[in-house]
Design a protein around this motif. Sequence first.
Motif, mmCIF file in Angstrom:
data_model
loop_
_atom_site.group_PDB
_atom_site.id
_atom_site.type_symbol
_atom_site.label_atom_id
_atom_site.label_comp_id
_atom_site.label_asym_id
_atom_site.label_seq_id
_atom_site.Cartn_x
_atom_site.Cartn_y
_atom_site.Cartn_z
ATOM 1 N N LYS A 72 11.812 -10.966 13.466
ATOM 2 C CA LYS A 72 12.422 -10.248 14.586
ATOM 3 C C LYS A 72 13.937 -10.356 14.600
ATOM 4 O O LYS A 72 14.609 -9.591 15.297
ATOM 5 N N LYS A 73 14.478 -11.302 13.820
ATOM 6 C CA LYS A 73 15.935 -11.454 13.779
ATOM 7 C C LYS A 73 16.579 -10.363 12.941
ATOM 8 O O LYS A 73 17.739 -9.999 13.159
ATOM 9 N N LEU A 74 15.836 -9.809 11.977
ATOM 10 C CA LEU A 74 16.401 -8.851 11.044
ATOM 11 C C LEU A 74 16.145 -7.411 11.499
ATOM 12 O O LEU A 74 15.007 -7.000 11.701
ATOM 13 N N ALA A 75 17.223 -6.668 11.629
ATOM 14 C CA ALA A 75 17.105 -5.252 11.971
ATOM 15 C C ALA A 75 16.942 -4.398 10.726
ATOM 16 O O ALA A 75 16.279 -3.351 10.768
ATOM 17 N N SER A 76 17.541 -4.832 9.594
ATOM 18 C CA SER A 76 17.408 -4.061 8.361
ATOM 19 C C SER A 76 17.707 -4.931 7.151
ATOM 20 O O SER A 76 18.490 -5.885 7.228
ATOM 21 N N ILE A 77 17.042 -4.599 6.027
ATOM 22 C CA ILE A 77 17.335 -5.166 4.713
ATOM 23 C C ILE A 77 17.387 -3.978 3.758
ATOM 24 O O ILE A 77 16.401 -3.249 3.620
ATOM 25 N N LYS A 78 18.522 -3.770 3.088
ATOM 26 C CA LYS A 78 18.682 -2.577 2.262
ATOM 27 C C LYS A 78 19.285 -2.921 0.896
ATOM 28 O O LYS A 78 20.092 -3.845 0.779
ATOM 29 N N VAL A 79 18.896 -2.135 -0.101
ATOM 30 C CA VAL A 79 19.516 -2.170 -1.418
ATOM 31 C C VAL A 79 20.081 -0.778 -1.688
ATOM 32 O O VAL A 79 19.339 0.214 -1.694
ATOM 33 N N HIS A 80 21.384 -0.713 -1.918
ATOM 34 C CA HIS A 80 22.079 0.542 -2.201
ATOM 35 C C HIS A 80 22.297 0.624 -3.708
ATOM 36 O O HIS A 80 22.989 -0.233 -4.284
ATOM 37 N N VAL A 86 19.244 4.552 -1.112
ATOM 38 C CA VAL A 86 18.979 3.312 -0.373
ATOM 39 C C VAL A 86 17.486 3.027 -0.366
ATOM 40 O O VAL A 86 16.671 3.903 -0.038
ATOM 41 N N THR A 87 17.137 1.795 -0.735
ATOM 42 C CA THR A 87 15.773 1.295 -0.589
ATOM 43 C C THR A 87 15.761 0.289 0.542
ATOM 44 O O THR A 87 16.589 -0.634 0.564
ATOM 45 N N GLU A 88 14.862 0.467 1.493
ATOM 46 C CA GLU A 88 14.806 -0.433 2.646
ATOM 47 C C GLU A 88 13.538 -1.275 2.582
ATOM 48 O O GLU A 88 12.457 -0.771 2.272
ATOM 49 N N PHE A 89 13.676 -2.558 2.874
ATOM 50 C CA PHE A 89 12.558 -3.492 2.883
ATOM 51 C C PHE A 89 12.234 -3.891 4.317
ATOM 52 O O PHE A 89 13.144 -4.077 5.138
ATOM 53 N N SER A 90 10.948 -4.038 4.609
ATOM 54 C CA SER A 90 10.520 -4.549 5.909
ATOM 55 C C SER A 90 10.526 -6.072 5.866
ATOM 56 O O SER A 90 10.047 -6.666 4.889
ATOM 57 N N PRO A 91 11.038 -6.735 6.892
ATOM 58 C CA PRO A 91 11.033 -8.202 6.908
ATOM 59 C C PRO A 91 9.610 -8.752 6.840
ATOM 60 O O PRO A 91 8.663 -8.156 7.371
ATOM 61 N N ARG A 92 9.455 -9.869 6.181
ATOM 62 C CA ARG A 92 8.161 -10.547 6.156
ATOM 63 C C ARG A 92 7.865 -11.103 7.543
ATOM 64 O O ARG A 92 8.774 -11.498 8.280
ATOM 65 N N LYS A 93 6.591 -11.163 7.899
ATOM 66 C CA LYS A 93 6.212 -11.587 9.248
ATOM 67 C C LYS A 93 6.490 -13.059 9.500
ATOM 68 O O LYS A 93 6.818 -13.458 10.614
ATOM 69 N N VAL A 109 26.544 -0.935 -10.243
ATOM 70 C CA VAL A 109 26.665 -1.991 -9.238
ATOM 71 C C VAL A 109 25.821 -1.635 -8.018
ATOM 72 O O VAL A 109 25.950 -0.542 -7.452
ATOM 73 N N TYR A 110 24.949 -2.558 -7.629
ATOM 74 C CA TYR A 110 24.088 -2.423 -6.467
ATOM 75 C C TYR A 110 24.670 -3.256 -5.320
ATOM 76 O O TYR A 110 25.276 -4.311 -5.549
ATOM 77 N N VAL A 111 24.449 -2.804 -4.099
ATOM 78 C CA VAL A 111 24.919 -3.519 -2.912
ATOM 79 C C VAL A 111 23.711 -3.920 -2.073
ATOM 80 O O VAL A 111 22.885 -3.070 -1.716
ATOM 81 N N LEU A 112 23.606 -5.200 -1.781
ATOM 82 C CA LEU A 112 22.557 -5.721 -0.910
ATOM 83 C C LEU A 112 23.141 -5.895 0.485
ATOM 84 O O LEU A 112 24.214 -6.484 0.641
ATOM 85 N N THR A 113 22.456 -5.401 1.507
ATOM 86 C CA THR A 113 22.956 -5.537 2.866
ATOM 87 C C THR A 113 21.830 -5.905 3.836
ATOM 88 O O THR A 113 20.660 -5.640 3.574
#
Length: 292
Positions: A72-80, A86-93, A109-113
Amino acid sequence: MRQIGVFIRNTSLSPISLSVLCFAMCVVLAGEAMAHSLFIQSGRHVVKEGKKTPLFFAYGHHFPVDDGVRSKKLASIKVHDPAGAVTEFSPRKETCLQSQMVEYYTPGVYVLTAETNPGHYTKWVDKKGRDRSSIKPMSAVKDEASEIVKSLYSKQYAKSYVRCGEPDGMFAGRVGLALELVPMQDPTTLKPGDTLTLKVFKDGKRYDGDGHWNATYGGYSTESEDLYQPGMDVSGDTITVSLDHPGKWFIRYFIKTDATDEMKNEYFQLKETATLVVLVPNERRQALPNHH
């Protein structure tokens, strides 16, 4: 909490003393939890085409790894990727380092955010004169408080870079975080002794206001918030960091702004934090073993 329980079971404190001790520990833990910083990292920062390597997080006061992160702390995890997709990952429970395997399928070059969901932290004194901490807004504790010492509304933005293949001088400096540290040189080709110049962007524009930054590298210290560059107030949109040691570097920058009139009953200040992790590799120190 398991260690705390063991400590309590093996003491001869009275029930009243135990209650006071538990209360004090809860206050400390609540304060520390809210003060945690989020850093996104990669298992490797230079990979071959087609290689998979994990992204993961550090969360807390120790670098490179500290506490786990709640989903619940994470609003988004993305790899650009290098083309901007952009690939978006869902946080693990579960509460964990939120590791995800990332495939680096094309050179560049990839950017992790990552971004956090915002949260409150209020430090206050109750009507019996006891110091208290809460992850609630001021409005939730005002009836129990004789004084509000501090009240923050916090948002965090984390970023890192990974290169696939050989460098070509191309990289995405800015990817659109609300508060972002933007390198002025390819952050995947850094060497010991380099000076990394960063520009601060807020809401898509150069930020010329006041802020505070600090930095450290893995291996400098095992202690909490014991940083190689312990902190500096800065005004303007530019930060320069001397990368005079090899290792994985963590750079943190934050700004505080007073609450708007509509939110003054909820918190005193909005705190926004941007973190950046880059790798400064060393030369190989031992010959590659024959059995490798």
